[in-house]
Design a protein around this motif. Sequence first.
Motif, PDB file in Angstrom:
ATOM      1  N   UNK A  47      47.566  35.164  41.808  1.00  0.00           N
ATOM      2  CA  UNK A  47      47.956  33.836  41.346  1.00  0.00           C
ATOM      3  C   UNK A  47      46.945  32.774  41.778  1.00  0.00           C
ATOM      4  N   UNK A  48      46.472  32.855  43.010  1.00  0.00           N
ATOM      5  CA  UNK A  48      45.493  31.868  43.465  1.00  0.00           C
ATOM      6  C   UNK A  48      44.169  32.026  42.723  1.00  0.00           C
ATOM      7  N   UNK A  49      43.811  33.256  42.373  1.00  0.00           N
ATOM      8  CA  UNK A  49      42.582  33.483  41.603  1.00  0.00           C
ATOM      9  C   UNK A  49      42.710  32.905  40.198  1.00  0.00           C
ATOM     10  N   UNK A  50      43.843  33.150  39.542  1.00  0.00           N
ATOM     11  CA  UNK A  50      44.055  32.574  38.207  1.00  0.00           C
ATOM     12  C   UNK A  50      44.054  31.053  38.253  1.00  0.00           C
ATOM     13  N   UNK A  51      44.669  30.492  39.272  1.00  0.00           N
ATOM     14  CA  UNK A  51      44.697  29.033  39.414  1.00  0.00           C
ATOM     15  C   UNK A  51      43.291  28.485  39.596  1.00  0.00           C
ATOM     16  N   UNK A  52      42.503  29.130  40.449  1.00  0.00           N
ATOM     17  CA  UNK A  52      41.120  28.693  40.670  1.00  0.00           C
ATOM     18  C   UNK A  52      40.310  28.817  39.378  1.00  0.00           C
ATOM     19  N   UNK A  72      31.147  33.352  43.284  1.00  0.00           N
ATOM     20  CA  UNK A  72      30.444  32.761  44.434  1.00  0.00           C
ATOM     21  C   UNK A  72      31.330  31.700  45.105  1.00  0.00           C
ATOM     22  N   UNK A  73      31.991  30.883  44.302  1.00  0.00           N
ATOM     23  CA  UNK A  73      32.892  29.848  44.831  1.00  0.00           C
ATOM     24  C   UNK A  73      34.039  30.468  45.630  1.00  0.00           C
ATOM     25  N   UNK A  74      34.543  31.609  45.163  1.00  0.00           N
ATOM     26  CA  UNK A  74      35.670  32.280  45.825  1.00  0.00           C
ATOM     27  C   UNK A  74      35.217  33.250  46.919  1.00  0.00           C
ATOM     28  N   UNK A  75      33.902  33.392  47.072  1.00  0.00           N
ATOM     29  CA  UNK A  75      33.318  34.268  48.081  1.00  0.00           C
ATOM     30  C   UNK A  75      33.729  35.726  47.887  1.00  0.00           C
ATOM     31  N   UNK A  76      33.663  36.169  46.628  1.00  0.00           N
ATOM     32  CA  UNK A  76      33.901  37.576  46.290  1.00  0.00           C
ATOM     33  C   UNK A  76      32.796  38.009  45.337  1.00  0.00           C
ATOM     34  N   UNK A  77      32.649  39.304  45.142  1.00  0.00           N
ATOM     35  CA  UNK A  77      31.640  39.798  44.210  1.00  0.00           C
ATOM     36  C   UNK A  77      32.105  39.564  42.766  1.00  0.00           C
ATOM     37  N   UNK A  78      31.156  39.545  41.861  1.00  0.00           N
ATOM     38  CA  UNK A  78      31.477  39.408  40.438  1.00  0.00           C
ATOM     39  C   UNK A  78      32.420  40.520  40.008  1.00  0.00           C
ATOM     40  N   UNK A  79      32.145  41.743  40.462  1.00  0.00           N
ATOM     41  CA  UNK A  79      32.976  42.902  40.111  1.00  0.00           C
ATOM     42  C   UNK A  79      34.403  42.733  40.626  1.00  0.00           C
ATOM     43  N   UNK A  80      34.550  42.297  41.875  1.00  0.00           N
ATOM     44  CA  UNK A  80      35.889  42.106  42.456  1.00  0.00           C
ATOM     45  C   UNK A  80      36.661  41.041  41.687  1.00  0.00           C
ATOM     46  N   UNK A  81      35.997  39.952  41.324  1.00  0.00           N
ATOM     47  CA  UNK A  81      36.658  38.893  40.566  1.00  0.00           C
ATOM     48  C   UNK A  81      37.072  39.391  39.190  1.00  0.00           C
TER      49      UNK A  81
END
Length: 109
Positions: A47-52, A72-81
């Motif tokens: 939910x927080x990822x969708x909101x961001x 990069x903004x969420x500090x995760x890899x492109x694949x993880x996002x």
Amino acid sequence: MVSPGALSGPGGALTDVRLLSREPPLQRIYNVDDGQQGRFGLTERQESTLTAAYEHGCYGVPREVSLSELAEELDVSHQALSERLRRSHRALVENAVIIGEGVDNAGNG
């Protein structure tokens, strides 16, 4: 005078009323008044990822941010996002759109 069988027998008024008063089978229960967590089958992180993603313009046409920039903004890899967004979208579709249409047997691919 109407005979008792005419009211309660097949096609009788009481039978028709009973059929009309039946509630549909319960599929899922959600209490959206309990806050955001767990709505529509989403984890808190989904939910927080969708909101961001929404707040950063990921769903705009054209997009205001790329997935790489958002990652990069969420500090995760492109694949993880990408995987988290796909899982989030799947949960939303299953729990808000496809409810009761054989979700358990829906395509897993």
